[in-house]
Design a protein around this motif. Structure first.
Motif, short mmCIF file in Angstrom:
data_model
loop_
_atom_site.label_atom_id
_atom_site.label_comp_id
_atom_site.label_asym_id
_atom_site.label_seq_id
_atom_site.Cartn_x
_atom_site.Cartn_y
_atom_site.Cartn_z
N GLY A 210 0.83 -1.39 0.08
CA GLY A 210 -0.02 0.00 0.04
C GLY A 210 0.77 1.25 0.00
N ASP A 211 1.80 1.24 -0.85
CA ASP A 211 2.65 2.48 -1.04
C ASP A 211 3.35 3.12 0.36
N LYS A 212 3.68 1.98 0.95
CA LYS A 212 4.38 2.38 2.32
C LYS A 212 5.61 3.22 2.03
N LEU A 213 5.86 3.85 3.15
CA LEU A 213 7.33 4.75 3.36
C LEU A 213 8.29 3.93 3.78
N LEU A 214 9.50 4.10 3.04
CA LEU A 214 10.67 3.15 3.34
C LEU A 214 11.76 3.97 3.77
N PRO A 215 12.62 3.46 4.58
CA PRO A 215 13.71 4.15 5.33
C PRO A 215 14.74 4.95 4.43
N GLY A 216 15.23 6.12 4.70
CA GLY A 216 16.52 6.27 3.97
C GLY A 216 15.99 7.84 2.84
N TYR A 217 17.04 8.02 2.22
CA TYR A 217 16.99 9.07 1.24
C TYR A 217 17.39 8.32 -0.12
N GLY A 218 16.99 8.89 -1.27
CA GLY A 218 17.67 8.43 -2.62
C GLY A 218 18.10 9.49 -3.57
N TRP A 219 18.55 9.02 -4.54
CA TRP A 219 19.04 9.84 -5.79
C TRP A 219 18.85 9.16 -7.03
N ILE A 220 18.37 9.95 -8.02
CA ILE A 220 18.79 9.57 -9.55
C ILE A 220 19.55 10.67 -10.28
N PHE A 221 20.87 9.95 -10.90
CA PHE A 221 21.54 10.94 -11.30
C PHE A 221 21.89 10.52 -12.80
N LEU A 232 20.41 4.74 -2.96
CA LEU A 232 19.73 5.31 -1.67
C LEU A 232 20.78 5.11 -0.48
N GLY A 233 20.48 5.89 0.40
CA GLY A 233 21.44 5.80 1.62
C GLY A 233 20.65 6.02 2.98
N VAL A 234 21.19 5.41 4.07
CA VAL A 234 20.68 5.37 5.38
C VAL A 234 21.53 5.57 6.29
N LEU A 235 21.09 6.71 7.29
CA LEU A 235 22.12 7.21 8.23
C LEU A 235 22.15 6.18 9.56
N ASN A 236 23.21 6.01 10.53
CA ASN A 236 23.13 5.59 11.69
C ASN A 236 22.23 6.15 12.68
N SER A 237 21.75 7.26 12.32
CA SER A 237 20.64 7.85 13.37
C SER A 237 19.48 7.05 13.06
N SER A 238 19.32 6.45 11.77
CA SER A 238 17.93 5.90 11.83
C SER A 238 17.95 4.54 12.25
N VAL A 239 16.64 4.14 12.84
CA VAL A 239 16.48 2.62 13.44
C VAL A 239 16.64 1.64 12.50
N ALA A 240 16.52 2.09 11.05
CA ALA A 240 16.83 1.10 10.10
C ALA A 240 18.07 0.61 9.67
N TYR A 241 19.33 1.59 10.39
CA TYR A 241 20.66 1.37 10.14
C TYR A 241 21.13 0.02 10.74
N GLY A 242 21.56 -0.87 9.74
CA GLY A 242 22.18 -2.08 9.95
C GLY A 242 21.32 -3.18 10.36
N LYS A 243 20.08 -2.82 10.05
CA LYS A 243 19.06 -3.88 10.38
C LYS A 243 17.91 -4.24 9.14
N THR A 244 18.71 -3.60 8.01
CA THR A 244 17.66 -3.59 6.76
C THR A 244 18.67 -4.25 5.59
N ASN A 245 17.79 -4.95 4.64
CA ASN A 245 18.37 -5.37 3.36
C ASN A 245 18.25 -4.17 2.59
N TYR A 246 19.47 -3.49 2.37
CA TYR A 246 19.74 -2.39 1.35
C TYR A 246 19.27 -2.71 0.08
N ARG A 247 19.83 -3.64 -0.31
CA ARG A 247 19.62 -3.91 -1.96
C ARG A 247 18.15 -4.42 -1.95
N GLN A 248 17.32 -4.92 -1.22
CA GLN A 248 15.89 -5.11 -1.32
C GLN A 248 15.25 -3.69 -1.15
#
Length: 418
Positions: A210-221, A232-248
């Protein structure tokens, strides 16, 4: 001695250091563990800060030489799409660039060689050489022919995120400083490849759930060669840092992009998803110790506000070259050490307060509610967003700038240096 200075690593920071040293007439040996051209995980986007450094190195950045120019940053978030042009400044050009690291690093290394530096590839530096006083007087490198020792009175560590050389000296990363992780992939996208704006996504959404919000920020260059660099990048201040499959996470986000961009289709992918750490805000110190200066990512110099590393690697390389040249003109001993201590002091003056602000910013946007409020109330105000662009990209005139410049410069001066 094999050289006046050994530079470990021929990334943008190492090559910039070697170039400026050679221009100053210093005998410099540049050691690179791989061969060129070689791939590097990066967003491939260059702000006007980095463009200035390229011009200082005499690089031809014209479109005819394969550079894709951009006008500014397109910010997408809170249901709003805003195009912000790079500011008109005396200190920096008003355009950015994109170029793949596959030949960008090669080009800079060749520029250093043309200036007089000696480049040796397939030289993987594995350890420092120490004298009786525990001072670094050279390096040991693995080569296809076996281990080799090179000697020089000073060494520049520009060996990137891993920082193996400073680690060998006991200079570990600091856990109290910001850190990020980023993943990126190339896609073939005729619709987006020649975009004249860098694109930053403040909100990432997935079509699944349902169009859920994902952690992090993204870019398209856009890369200008039929491809885009998407990441996309995730910062260590995020609860998702180190607990997420970033590739997925990247694949989920791509699923929400328009179909005609071609980024949903695996068949359009050009290579695998690759990741790297982003060492921010001086997360490795001291920047000078026992005959070794740290440059760029090796010294944790990525901008906490926007994840930009190339500009600061090249700037710190140019600064290191200037200070080392002055130091080498002095006799070994206390007088030379006094000159070398200027390097960490000048880094603090230039970036210390600004990076402190960046650390506070990272903590704030790590809270999804704060980020949501900032996006909702900030994005509808173009003047405010132009201020934010200047702040995040660190693009101001130090003297004679506008009101925005004076506010940003003032904040950086009053903030305690990291």
């Amino acid at each position: 001695m094999d050289a006046d200075v050994i530079v470990v690593g021929a990334g943008p920071g190492g090559s910039a250091t070697a170039y400026h040293l050679a221009k100053h007439g210093v005998n410099v040996l540049l050691l690179e563990k791989t061969e060129f051209p070689r791939e590097k995980v990066c967003g491939d986007g260059l702000t006007p800060r980095a463009v200035k450094q390229l011009i200082d190195m005499g690089v031809d950045v014209s479109p005819e030489q394969g550079w894709l120019h951009n006008k500014g940053l397109r910010v997408i978030g809170g249901g709003i799409r805003l195009e912000l042009d790079w500011p008109e400044l005396a200190s920096f050009p008003n355009y950015g660039l994109t170029r793949t690291r596959m030949d960008f690093d090669d080009l800079l290394a060749r520029q250093a060689v043309a200036a007089g530096a000696k480049l040796l590839v397939n030289n993987n530096v594995i350890a420092p050489v120490l004298d009786a006083a525990d001072r670094v007087v050279g390096v040991t490198a693995k080569t296809p022919e076996g281990e080799v020792t090179y000697r020089a009175p000073l060494v520049i560590a520009a060996d990137g995120v891993s920082g193996r050389f400073p680690l060998a000296l006991g200079v570990a990363k600091r856990e109290d400083r910001p850190m990020g992780v980023a993943v990126r992939r190339y896609y073939r996208s005729p619709a987006k490849h020649d975009d004249d704006y860098l694109e930053s996504w403040l909100e990432l959404r997935s079509r699944e759930g349902g169009d859920k919000l994902l952690p992090g920020y993204g870019w398209i260059f856009g890369m200008g060669d039929g491809r885009v660099n998407v990441g996309l990048g995730v910062l260590n201040s995020s609860v998702a840092y180190g607990k997420t499959n970033y590739r997925q996470l990247l694949i989920d986000w791509m699923g929400s992009t328009p179909e005609d961009w071609g980024m949903r289709d695996e068949a359009n992918a050009d290579g695998p998803i690759m990741g790297a750490a982003l060492p921010m805000g001086f997360n490795r110190t001291p920047h000078y110790t026992r005959g070794v200066l740290l440059v760029g990512d090796s010294g944790g110099m990525v901008n906490p506000f926007n994840g930009e590393g190339i500009a600061y690697a090249m700037e710190s390389g140019a600064l290191a070259a200037e200070i080392v040249t002055q130091a080498l003109a002095r006799p070994e001993g206390p007088d030379r050490e006094r000159a070398l201590q200027a390097y960490p002091q000048e880094l603090k003056i230039r970036y210390g307060g600004y990076y402190r602000l960046g650390g506070m910013f990272v903590k704030l946007i790590g809270n999804p509610q704060v980020m949501k409020l900032a996006t909702k109330h900030g994005m509808p105000h173009p003047t405010l967003m132009r201020f934010v662009l200047k702040l995040l990209a660190n693009l101001t005139d130090p003297r004679g700038g506008d009101a925005m410049d004076r506010i940003i410069n003032g904040l950086s001066r009053v903030a305690p240096a990291v």
